[in-house]
Scaffold this motif. Structure first.
Motif, PDB file in Angstrom:
ATOM      1  N   LEU A   1      11.148  -2.311  -7.068  1.00  0.00           N
ATOM      2  CA  LEU A   1      10.466  -2.715  -8.051  1.00  0.00           C
ATOM      3  C   LEU A   1       9.359  -1.778  -8.769  1.00  0.00           C
ATOM      4  O   LEU A   1       9.428  -2.058  -9.939  1.00  0.00           O
ATOM      5  CB  LEU A   1       9.683  -4.094  -7.490  1.00  0.00           C
ATOM      6  CG  LEU A   1       9.240  -5.796  -8.769  1.00  0.00           C
ATOM      7  CD1 LEU A   1      10.569  -5.151  -9.729  1.00  0.00           C
ATOM      8  CD2 LEU A   1       9.316  -6.620  -7.688  1.00  0.00           C
ATOM      9  N   PHE A   2       8.530  -1.471  -7.920  1.00  0.00           N
ATOM     10  CA  PHE A   2       7.211  -0.441  -9.014  1.00  0.00           C
ATOM     11  C   PHE A   2       8.135   0.456  -8.609  1.00  0.00           C
ATOM     12  O   PHE A   2       6.759   1.411  -9.104  1.00  0.00           O
ATOM     13  CB  PHE A   2       5.699  -1.261  -7.502  1.00  0.00           C
ATOM     14  CG  PHE A   2       5.376  -2.400  -7.833  1.00  0.00           C
ATOM     15  CD1 PHE A   2       4.510  -2.321  -8.715  1.00  0.00           C
ATOM     16  CD2 PHE A   2       5.836  -3.261  -7.103  1.00  0.00           C
ATOM     17  CE1 PHE A   2       4.021  -3.853  -8.545  1.00  0.00           C
ATOM     18  CE2 PHE A   2       5.429  -4.931  -6.837  1.00  0.00           C
ATOM     19  CZ  PHE A   2       4.669  -4.644  -7.910  1.00  0.00           C
ATOM     20  N   GLN A   3       8.828   1.243  -8.348  1.00  0.00           N
ATOM     21  CA  GLN A   3       9.408   2.856  -8.427  1.00  0.00           C
ATOM     22  C   GLN A   3       8.738   3.811  -9.909  1.00  0.00           C
ATOM     23  O   GLN A   3       8.624   4.312  -9.874  1.00  0.00           O
ATOM     24  CB  GLN A   3      10.090   3.262  -8.028  1.00  0.00           C
ATOM     25  CG  GLN A   3      11.161   4.012  -7.917  1.00  0.00           C
ATOM     26  CD  GLN A   3      12.175   4.575  -6.796  1.00  0.00           C
ATOM     27  OE1 GLN A   3      12.547   3.655  -6.710  1.00  0.00           O
ATOM     28  NE2 GLN A   3      12.625   5.638  -7.148  1.00  0.00           N
TER      29      GLN A   3
ATOM     30  N   PHE B   1      16.532   5.112 -12.971  1.00  0.00           N
ATOM     31  CA  PHE B   1      16.079   3.806 -12.343  1.00  0.00           C
ATOM     32  C   PHE B   1      16.942   2.911 -12.788  1.00  0.00           C
ATOM     33  O   PHE B   1      17.166   1.942 -11.981  1.00  0.00           O
ATOM     34  CB  PHE B   1      14.863   2.853 -13.748  1.00  0.00           C
ATOM     35  CG  PHE B   1      13.867   1.566 -13.292  1.00  0.00           C
ATOM     36  CD1 PHE B   1      12.977   1.693 -12.234  1.00  0.00           C
ATOM     37  CD2 PHE B   1      13.748   1.211 -14.110  1.00  0.00           C
ATOM     38  CE1 PHE B   1      12.683   0.920 -11.395  1.00  0.00           C
ATOM     39  CE2 PHE B   1      12.653  -0.469 -14.059  1.00  0.00           C
ATOM     40  CZ  PHE B   1      12.292  -0.186 -12.378  1.00  0.00           C
ATOM     41  N   ALA B   2      17.471   2.564 -13.761  1.00  0.00           N
ATOM     42  CA  ALA B   2      19.079   1.808 -14.369  1.00  0.00           C
ATOM     43  C   ALA B   2      19.808   2.451 -12.959  1.00  0.00           C
ATOM     44  O   ALA B   2      20.673   1.436 -11.988  1.00  0.00           O
ATOM     45  CB  ALA B   2      19.651   2.746 -15.350  1.00  0.00           C
ATOM     46  N   VAL B   3      19.485   3.281 -12.111  1.00  0.00           N
ATOM     47  CA  VAL B   3      20.513   3.824 -11.025  1.00  0.00           C
ATOM     48  C   VAL B   3      20.238   3.287  -9.657  1.00  0.00           C
ATOM     49  O   VAL B   3      20.954   2.439  -9.178  1.00  0.00           O
ATOM     50  CB  VAL B   3      21.111   4.924 -10.388  1.00  0.00           C
ATOM     51  CG1 VAL B   3      21.176   5.834  -9.347  1.00  0.00           C
ATOM     52  CG2 VAL B   3      21.474   6.145 -11.622  1.00  0.00           C
TER      53      VAL B   3
ATOM     54  N   ALA C   1       1.191   1.839  -5.174  1.00  0.00           N
ATOM     55  CA  ALA C   1       1.947   2.715  -6.179  1.00  0.00           C
ATOM     56  C   ALA C   1       1.095   3.038  -7.115  1.00  0.00           C
ATOM     57  O   ALA C   1       0.876   4.386  -7.456  1.00  0.00           O
ATOM     58  CB  ALA C   1       3.456   1.059  -7.448  1.00  0.00           C
ATOM     59  N   VAL C   2      -0.376   2.336  -7.372  1.00  0.00           N
ATOM     60  CA  VAL C   2      -0.984   3.019  -8.220  1.00  0.00           C
ATOM     61  C   VAL C   2      -2.173   4.122  -7.253  1.00  0.00           C
ATOM     62  O   VAL C   2      -2.619   5.259  -8.111  1.00  0.00           O
ATOM     63  CB  VAL C   2      -2.442   1.951  -7.889  1.00  0.00           C
ATOM     64  CG1 VAL C   2      -3.914   2.110  -9.083  1.00  0.00           C
ATOM     65  CG2 VAL C   2      -1.849   1.030  -9.553  1.00  0.00           C
TER      66      VAL C   2
ATOM     67  N   VAL D   1       6.944   7.079 -10.189  1.00  0.00           N
ATOM     68  CA  VAL D   1       8.078   7.611 -10.891  1.00  0.00           C
ATOM     69  C   VAL D   1       7.897   8.465 -12.925  1.00  0.00           C
ATOM     70  O   VAL D   1       7.568   9.936 -12.869  1.00  0.00           O
ATOM     71  CB  VAL D   1       9.837   7.262 -11.267  1.00  0.00           C
ATOM     72  CG1 VAL D   1      10.599   8.357 -12.482  1.00  0.00           C
ATOM     73  CG2 VAL D   1       9.911   7.535  -9.555  1.00  0.00           C
ATOM     74  N   GLY D   2       7.417   7.448 -12.982  1.00  0.00           N
ATOM     75  CA  GLY D   2       6.714   7.718 -14.248  1.00  0.00           C
ATOM     76  C   GLY D   2       5.500   8.574 -15.159  1.00  0.00           C
ATOM     77  O   GLY D   2       5.482   9.374 -15.139  1.00  0.00           O
TER      78      GLY D   2
END
Length: 475
Positions: free
Chosen positions: A308-310, A56-58, A391-392, A314-315
């Motif tokens: 933004l909702f990745q 996410f930082a990348v 995303a949901v 990912v989580g």
């Protein structure tokens, strides 16, 4: 020192064992295996959390550091090229995914020679597929008119796009056999090791992105700094398999026994291939559809909204992904209570967290976008709402898909994907042409997903699917 044997992995595992010791999972002989499975899943989730945070930082830096100097058009081209990783994943012909259940079965049987044969043949087959795919794709790139296809305004930018695509294709074809290596670890119920390797790749990408920003690096260097690092660090996993003699190339690898498993791998791979094709047609081609109808600049808005909702997708994949090998192991042993309990918990936790997180991100989106992109790009609020809802839907769908994969239930997935593709593609084209705004490509995916998933999994195949958890319908 082995990746999984250092203090930073052993200490959390000891804590997890204490947490799971009192949980009432399993009966008799299966009780210890159930706890061990959950410890493995939790260990994988913990390592995946680190990897996801680094990834996410990348993602954040790839926007905030590159968008100002690339401009909206070149940034949109980069995002389009990056989306090819999902679109071209079909080129492994489904072999990588087919390895997971076969490796899990071989591990359950305790036959080391069978495990070595399946893993080695599968990865070598992917090497051949990768080489063939590379030759075809590089030739195709030379024939395409990128300036017309992506509606690029400058000839220099077109040349840069072609060079970036060739670099990406080279890395992708190297990654085809490496994806099989990662899936072997999933089948071994050691998914934490690919996550550690991915985290290392993300770690090295961070300073490289900073250098790209400082020296205004062209697009090929950005591809190498991000996707290239992920491909490179996966070689650690090859070394791990060779050290444990799970992956071993020798002259007689194609002459031994186990061809029944190889034929099963090819049949399963064919099913996964069709599934991947359907998902690519239905969703992964969104940047190309948007670029062709609305232009490359609109791809930038779509990419920023989705990223933004990745964190949600990912989580949730972080939580449900490690369960594939666990489901497969329990299915091989006929331990339905574990399957039933794990499915209920997985779906409940995934849905609850996804909805809550999506609402929080949507509420904070004005501030997040201001910090993230500054004044370089505006993202419409309707597009943000659509991306949050998608995303949901994807998080819930992924959790259920992991269960189906572990049960080897591919035919219901195939039917659902065919319905999804048949509905989503014409719907996206029609709505984009009619309304001319990018959020309709996202709403089309949501509508098609709901129609396909509810129609197949709840309507047509409910009894067949829930039979794996038996004990009556889930409540």
């Amino acid at each position: 020192m082995p990746l999984a044997d250092n203090f930073f992995v052993r200490a959390p595992v000891s804590i997890l064992r204490l947490c799971f010791r009192r949980l009432p999972f399993g009966i008799g002989a299966s009780e210890g295996r159930d706890r061990d499975r959950y410890v493995r899943a939790a260990r994988s989730a913990a390592c995946n959390a680190v990897s996801a945070a680094m990834g996410f930082a990348v993602v954040l830096l790839s926007v905030s550091l590159t968008l100002p100097y690339l401009g909206q058009e070149r940034f949109g081209i980069w995002m389009t090229i990056s989306s090819l990783a999902v679109m071209l994943s079909v080129l492994d012909l489904g072999v990588a995914n087919g390895l997971v259940n076969l490796v899990a079965d071989a591990k359950t049987s305790g036959d080391q020679e069978k495990l070595q044969t399946i893993a080695t043949r599968g990865v070598l087959l992917l090497v051949v597929i990768g080489a063939a795919a590379g030759a075809v794709l590089v030739g195709a790139v030379r024939l395409l008119d990128f300036q017309r296809l992506l509606k690029i305004e400058s000839a220099d930018v077109t040349r840069e796009a072609v060079e970036s695509t060739v670099v990406f294709i080279t890395l992708f074809c190297v990654n085809i056999p490496l994806s099989g290596v990662r899936k072997v670890f999933y089948g071994l119920q050691r998914a934490w090791e690919p996550h550690i390797a991915a985290a290392i790749g993300y770690f090295f990408s961070l300073p490289l992105l900073y250098l790209c920003n400082r020296y205004r690096a062209p697009l090929p260097y950005l591809v190498l700094s991000t996707y290239g690092m992920q491909v490179g660090t996966t070689l650690i996993l090859v070394w791990r398999l060779r050290r444990e003699r799970i992956f071993r190339v020798h002259r007689g690898i194609w002459l031994g026994t186990g061809w029944q498993d190889s034929r099963l791998l090819l049949r399963t791979s064919g099913m996964f291939l069709i599934l991947q094709l359907g998902m690519i047609c239905g969703s992964a081609c969104d940047p190309l559809i948007v670029s062709n109808i609305l232009g490359a600049k609109e791809v930038a808005r779509l990419a920023v909204a989705q990223r933004l909702f990745q964190a949600i997708t990912v989580g949730m994949a972080m939580l449900s992904g490690p369960l594939w090998g666990l489901y497969a192991d329990a299915h091989s042993r006929g331990e339905k209570m574990f399957i039933r309990h794990t499915l209920k918990v997985s779906m409940g936790v995934t849905g609850g967290i996804a909805v809550l997180t999506s609402a929080l991100i949507l509420a904070a989106s004005p501030w997040l976008l201001k910090v993230w992109t500054g004044n370089h790009l505006t993202v419409p609020f309707p597009l943000l709402c659509a991306a949050g809802m998608l995303a949901v839907v994807e998080a819930m769908g992924n959790a259920f898909t992991i269960f189906l994969n572990g049960m080897s239930e591919l035919r219901p997935q195939l039917l659902a994907v065919l319905i999804f593709s048949a509905v989503s593609i014409p719907l996206k084209v029609c709505l984009l042409l009619k309304f001319g705004t990018v959020e309709w490509v996202v709403w089309s995916s949501i509508i098609a997903s709901i129609i396909a998933d509810y129609g197949v999994y709840i309507g047509l195949c409910r009894k067949q699917i829930l039979a794996h958890a038996s004990l009556g319908p889930l409540s």
